[in-house]
Design a protein around this motif. Structure first.
Motif, PDB file in Angstrom:
ATOM      1  N   ALA A 120       0.830  -1.211   0.000  1.00  0.00           N
ATOM      2  CA  ALA A 120       0.000   0.000   0.000  1.00  0.00           C
ATOM      3  C   ALA A 120       0.864   1.261   0.000  1.00  0.00           C
ATOM      4  O   ALA A 120       0.587   2.225  -0.711  1.00  0.00           O
ATOM      5  CB  ALA A 120      -0.931  -0.011   1.217  1.00  0.00           C
ATOM      6  N   SER A 124       1.082   4.084  -2.877  1.00  0.00           N
ATOM      7  CA  SER A 124       0.809   5.475  -2.499  1.00  0.00           C
ATOM      8  C   SER A 124       1.957   6.392  -2.902  1.00  0.00           C
ATOM      9  O   SER A 124       1.749   7.485  -3.407  1.00  0.00           O
ATOM     10  CB  SER A 124       0.575   5.557  -0.988  1.00  0.00           C
ATOM     11  N   LYS A 303     -16.858   3.629   2.497  1.00  0.00           N
ATOM     12  CA  LYS A 303     -15.965   4.435   3.324  1.00  0.00           C
ATOM     13  C   LYS A 303     -16.423   4.466   4.780  1.00  0.00           C
ATOM     14  O   LYS A 303     -15.945   5.293   5.565  1.00  0.00           O
ATOM     15  CB  LYS A 303     -15.878   5.868   2.777  1.00  0.00           C
ATOM     16  N   THR A 371      -5.516   3.157   6.200  1.00  0.00           N
ATOM     17  CA  THR A 371      -4.363   3.411   5.335  1.00  0.00           C
ATOM     18  C   THR A 371      -4.386   2.569   4.066  1.00  0.00           C
ATOM     19  O   THR A 371      -3.474   2.664   3.243  1.00  0.00           O
ATOM     20  CB  THR A 371      -3.045   3.147   6.084  1.00  0.00           C
ATOM     21  N   GLY A 372      -5.413   1.726   3.920  1.00  0.00           N
ATOM     22  CA  GLY A 372      -5.548   0.983   2.678  1.00  0.00           C
ATOM     23  C   GLY A 372      -5.047  -0.427   2.708  1.00  0.00           C
ATOM     24  O   GLY A 372      -4.954  -1.087   1.671  1.00  0.00           O
ATOM     25  N   GLU A 374      -5.603  -4.263   3.457  1.00  0.00           N
ATOM     26  CA  GLU A 374      -6.744  -5.163   3.594  1.00  0.00           C
ATOM     27  C   GLU A 374      -6.629  -5.977   4.869  1.00  0.00           C
ATOM     28  O   GLU A 374      -5.536  -6.353   5.296  1.00  0.00           O
ATOM     29  CB  GLU A 374      -6.820  -6.115   2.391  1.00  0.00           C
TER      30      GLU A 374
END
Length: 389
Positions: A120, A124, A303, A371-372, A374
């Protein structure tokens, strides 16, 4: 090319993990000196597992250096015994995960979490290019008091502040905010201090009213008196967030147990919505109404990160019944513990003082989602839990 490296001087331990680790394309090394030679040749490395026989000081020195030189690399440190005084040193150096060598399932899960986070971060960093950072706003909300909303918000901010991120926690409970108490901060600076700059707030003005908690984490505290809080208007909340977003990576907003104009301003600017639910009927009702309100306001469902707080409390409601009642799946479950009350009374967030506590693990899982990263599946086989593609 190998993305995963395991360093272990002890031959028996290398043999124990070797086959599984090589099966996913990992490389086994015997010493930290070999690792120092290896990394410049393989800069794509995402994971370094440091075995139990590696000297602690060597491991911490290596990690602190890599944290600056190669921030994408995650270090998982395995120890024979996890000493309390070593935990803080590990966090300060940038160790992502600290695991006992007897906890083989914990080692597998730790490596998966670390690799997911590295991927991630890598994505980013590639996407960010030369663009200026722009904070993602995470608003924690509960329509009923006593759900642990502020505890979640404060500990989430601490968890997000790891790995070199810059985080601001904003206390929008303008009459009775608790962030200052929970972080043992003096309320000399607060949102009220910026009221005279409303309409012309800039970066120096914002910095003059925030309080630094520790490196990477600032707090924008609620006014010291309810009367001052009444002077804060919706427009000023928008202005505060607008000025703060270029200065931070994440802004965590704590809110009161009521929907005010100021809360709606924060929700409208949020990237993540974190409602809190506990296993009692009044709270279930409030979260159900919160979900319906989010629908009416067209806040995206993907979200929303529902936190089931005090999830292990035996009160006759199962997690499945709670999910059904609120009409929303859990993002994470955080157990109940008297240690949380102790941490609140001491003004020391439990994620910082006891990072291996089950409550801390739940909060860190929430931070990973924000923070993305999983969530890791529960069933895993083999080293790293699966074969990475």
């Amino acid at each position: 090319m190998s993305l995963y490296v395991y360093v272990e001087p002890d031959e028996e331990r290398r043999t124990h993990w070797g086959n599984d680790f090589r099966a996913i394309g990992g490389t086994m090394l015997k010493s930290m000196s070999e690792l120092e030679s290896y990394l410049p040749r393989y800069p794509e490395t995402l994971l370094v597992v440091i075995g139990a026989e590696v000297d602690l000081d060597e491991a911490l020195m290596f990690t602190a250096y890599q944290r600056l030189q190669r921030p994408v690399i995650g270090v998982v440190l395995i120890r024979k015994v996890i000493a309390a005084d070593a935990v803080l040193r590990c966090l300060q150096s940038g160790i992502r995960e600290l695991v006992s060598e007897e906890d083989e399932e914990g080692i597998r899960n730790a490596t998966v979490r670390s690799v997911d986070l590295s991927k991630a971060l890598s994505t980013s960093m590639r996407g960010a290019g030369d663009h200026a950072p722009y904070a993602r706003v995470v608003t924690v909300f509960a329509g009923k008091g006593g759900c642990g909303r502020s505890v979640v918000a404060v500990n989430l901010a601490v968890a997000l502040a790891g790995g070199g991120r810059r985080v601001l926690i904003m206390d929008l409970d303008l009459q009775f905010g608790d962030v200052a108490i929970m972080m043992k901060l003096s309320p000399e600076r607060s949102i009220a201090g910026g009221l005279q700059m409303a309409g012309r707030l800039d970066e120096p003005g914002l910095r003059s009213i925030v309080t630094t908690y520790r490196q990477g984490l600032d707090a924008l505290l609620a006014p010291a008196s309810p009367a001052e809080g009444e002077q804060v208007r919706r427009e000023f909340v928008v202005e505060l967030l607008d000025v703060a977003r270029p200065l931070y990576d994440y802004i965590v907003v704590d809110t009161p147990a009521v929907v005010t104009d100021q809360v709606l301003a924060a929700l409208d600017m949020s990237d993540w919505f974190v409602p809190i639910v506990t296993p009692d009927l009044p709270t279930l009702k409030s979260v159900r109404l919160t979900s319906e309100m989010f629908d009416l306001l067209d806040y995206p469902k993907d979200k929303r990160l529902l936190v089931f707080n005090r999830a292990n409390t035996q009160v006759g409601l199962s997690p499945a019944e709670v999910e059904l009642a609120v009409g929303m799946p859990f993002a994470v479950q955080v157990p109940s513990s008297r240690d949380v009350i102790v941490s609140v009374n001491q003004g020391e967030p439990i994620v910082m003082t006891d990072p291996l506590h089950p409550v801390s693990r739940g909060i860190r899982e929430l931070a990973d989602r924000v923070t993305g990263v999983e969530a890791a599946p529960q069933r895993r086989r083999g080293f790293l839990g699966r074969l990475f593609k």
